[in-house]
Each structure stands twice: as structure tokens, then as C-alpha cells.
Design an enzyme around this catalytic site. Structure first.
Site, PDB file in Angstrom:
ATOM      1  N   ARG A 290      31.714   6.457 -34.320  1.00 18.83           N
ATOM      2  CA  ARG A 290      32.335   7.057 -33.131  1.00 18.83           C
ATOM      3  C   ARG A 290      33.573   7.851 -33.528  1.00 18.83           C
ATOM      4  O   ARG A 290      33.824   8.942 -33.015  1.00 18.83           O
ATOM      5  CB  ARG A 290      32.680   5.982 -32.101  1.00 18.83           C
TER       6      ARG A 290
ATOM      7  N   CYS B  90      41.858   3.319 -29.155  1.00 25.52           N
ATOM      8  CA  CYS B  90      40.462   2.879 -29.255  1.00 25.52           C
ATOM      9  C   CYS B  90      39.657   3.641 -28.214  1.00 25.52           C
ATOM     10  O   CYS B  90      39.933   4.816 -27.951  1.00 25.52           O
ATOM     11  CB  CYS B  90      40.346   1.363 -29.071  1.00 25.52           C
TER      12      CYS B  90
END
Length: 283
Positions: free
Chosen positions: A175, A234
Site C-alpha cells: 500500500r 497510516c
């Protein structure tokens, strides 16, 4: 000082009025799991369910953003959570959203916050008692006072990126690099320019953080100097708290959490995005 308590320690103190147990279980939107429903089915006796999606800033579309002091104090107090109690937080993953609850209560001025080592998984595996249904807790007072510098805004992170200051991203490497799409629709793929990557799972073993020497080695190997200011990020501000927990454990003093994280950054047309591994950016 350890941020953890053991299941045996907690089992010996279930009736201690100075201790409040908080189930902060939260699951990714695409997991098919519901923290509240699982809590109602069975939880540690006396635990209060703390829903990070509900105790949040509802003026934004961003998920589980930290509310202001007044709102947080009122909502936590209404749940029966006291800022003067010793709070023991846990989740049903082992160590996941409990870190977000630890961070939230800590930066909002709780006197003492501990995390249950191994969480609900370990508690259940040991055959310890559970109870079902809602926990009836009387409303109390939570005197919230947000710690200065604890939360980083979009502007703070943009300035840090441009200055090549330390930004540490807890998302999985695919990611971060942009090779895998984000689980939330409509977000760009990639990472904040100059940020470094440390997938949160690398810091955890058996439902707790790894040893202090291991944590420091892992963090420094990611290109981060714990003695300098750090912003953690995050997907939506949950696992960034695991980074903050690890950094606090090894004595880092200037750590801010980017509450909007990639849910905000990846949705903004004015936010620069890099792809590829962290070795192509950072310091």
C-alpha cells in the site's frame, strides 16, 4: 515503564473500583466483523465498550477523528470512563485498535492507561471469564486536556514533508509503494513524499510489542532517528498509534500522530503523492 499488564494481573483485579476495563475492538471496514456486536456476545467482565467511530469528531467525513477536549470529556464521561481511574484497554486482535485507545486516552489526559497483553484473544484462550450484554456504568467525569503537539494536521504533515522531516507510515509495504489499492474507495495509491515505511506488524509479537532493543533496531532500520521529531501516519489513524506506542516505549519524546492519515491525504487533490519503495524518498 511498561505500557502492558498481563491477563493474570487483570484477572486478580476485576473487582478493583480503581481500574476500568475498556474494550476498544475495531475492525477494518471490509472485514465483515463488528466490534460492538462481538462485545455484546461476550467480553471481559465489567468492560466498557469504546467505539472509536462514535467517540469522534462528527463534523468531518474522515473516520474516527479525535474530537475536541470538551466533546471527548463529555462522551467519555457519559460512558462511565473516569480520567482518574487506571484504564486497561484491549481489543480482540491481540494488539491493534487498543493502541489507538491507549493513544487517545493518554493524549486526552488520563491519569494512567495500560494495554492488556495479548488482548481478548489471550484472555479467551486461557479460559478466563466472560460476560455478555451491555455493561451498566454510571456516568462520571473525564477531565479532558489535549496534550500540546500530540496531533498533526494536514498542514503540519505537508510542511514536514517539504522540510524532509521524519514521517513514518504504518501501512503494509504494497500500500505504501502504491502497488496495492487502498481498502477505502476513492483514495490515491502511494505515500506522502519523503515518508518512511514501517508496517505495524513488524513491531508486534504474541499480542504485545517486541522487546525495547528490537523495537529500536527496527525503527532505526526504517530510517528513523527516535531522538528527532516524528509524525506517525497510516490508513486512518489507527495503526499509526502502534508506531506512537512503540516510539514512546523506547523513549522518543516528540511524536505527533497524523489523525487524518491516508484517508485524508489520499483524498485531497492538493496532496502530493509518491509511489515506489521508501528507499526512493526520505532522508
Amino acid at each position: 515503564m511498561s505500557h502492558f499488564v498481563t491477563t493474570s494481573w487483570l484477572a486478580d483485579r476485576l473487582d478493583d473500583p480503581a481500574i476500568q476495563i475498556i474494550d476498544a475492538s475495531w475492525h477494518m471496514p471490509n472485514s465483515g466483523r463488528d466490534g460492538r456486536n462481538e462485545f455484546l456476545a461476550g467480553h471481559i467482565p465489567g468492560a466498557i465498550f469504546f467505539d472509536i467511530d462514535q467517540v469522534a469528531d462528527t463534523s468531518t467525513d474522515l473516520p474516527h477523528m479525535l474530537p475536541d477536549e470538551t466533546t471527548f470529556g463529555a462522551m467519555a464521561g457519559a460512558l462511565g470512563i473516569s480520567s482518574d481511574a487506571t484504564l486497561v484497554v484491549y481489543d480482540e486482535h491481540g494488539l491493534f485498535s487498543a493502541a489507538r485507545a491507549w493513544w487517545t486516552f493518554t493524549v486526552m489526559g488520563a491519569k494512567a492507561v495500560k494495554i492488556l497483553e495479548g488482548g481478548g484473544l489471550k484472555w479467551r484462550a486461557e479460559g478466563r471469564p466472560l460476560e455478555a450484554g451491555e455493561t451498566k456504568a454510571l456516568p462520571t467525569t473525564f477531565a479532558a486536556k489535549l496534550r500540546p503537539g500530540a496531533v498533526a494536521s494536514f498542514a503540519d504533515v505537508l510542511a514536514a514533508s517539504q522540510a524532509r522531516d521524519q514521517i513514518l507510515d504504518a501501512r503494509p509495504a504494497p500500500r505504501f509503494s502504491g502497488d496495492t489499492p487502498e481498502p477505502r474507495p476513492g483514495l490515491a495509491s502511494g505515500h506522502i513524499p519523503t515518508s518512511r515505511n514501517l508496517p505495524f506488524g513488524e513491531l508486534i509479537a504474541n499480542g504485545r510489542l517486541k522487546s525495547d532493543p528490537e523495537l529500536e533496531e527496527i525503527i532505526r532500520s526504517a530510517g528513523i532517528d527516535p531522538e528527532q521529531p516524528i509524525i506517525t501516519s497510516c490508513g486512518s489513524g489507527v495503526t499509526a498509534a502502534i508506531l506512537a506506542l512503540a516510539l514512546d516505549t523506547i523513549g522518543a519524546r516528540e511524536v505527533a500522530l497524523y489523525d487524518g492519515s491516508w484517508a485524508e491525504w489520499g483524498a485531497r487533490s492538493d496532496a502530493p503523492v509518491e509511489t515506489g519503495p521508501a528507499s526512493s524518498s526520505g532522508v
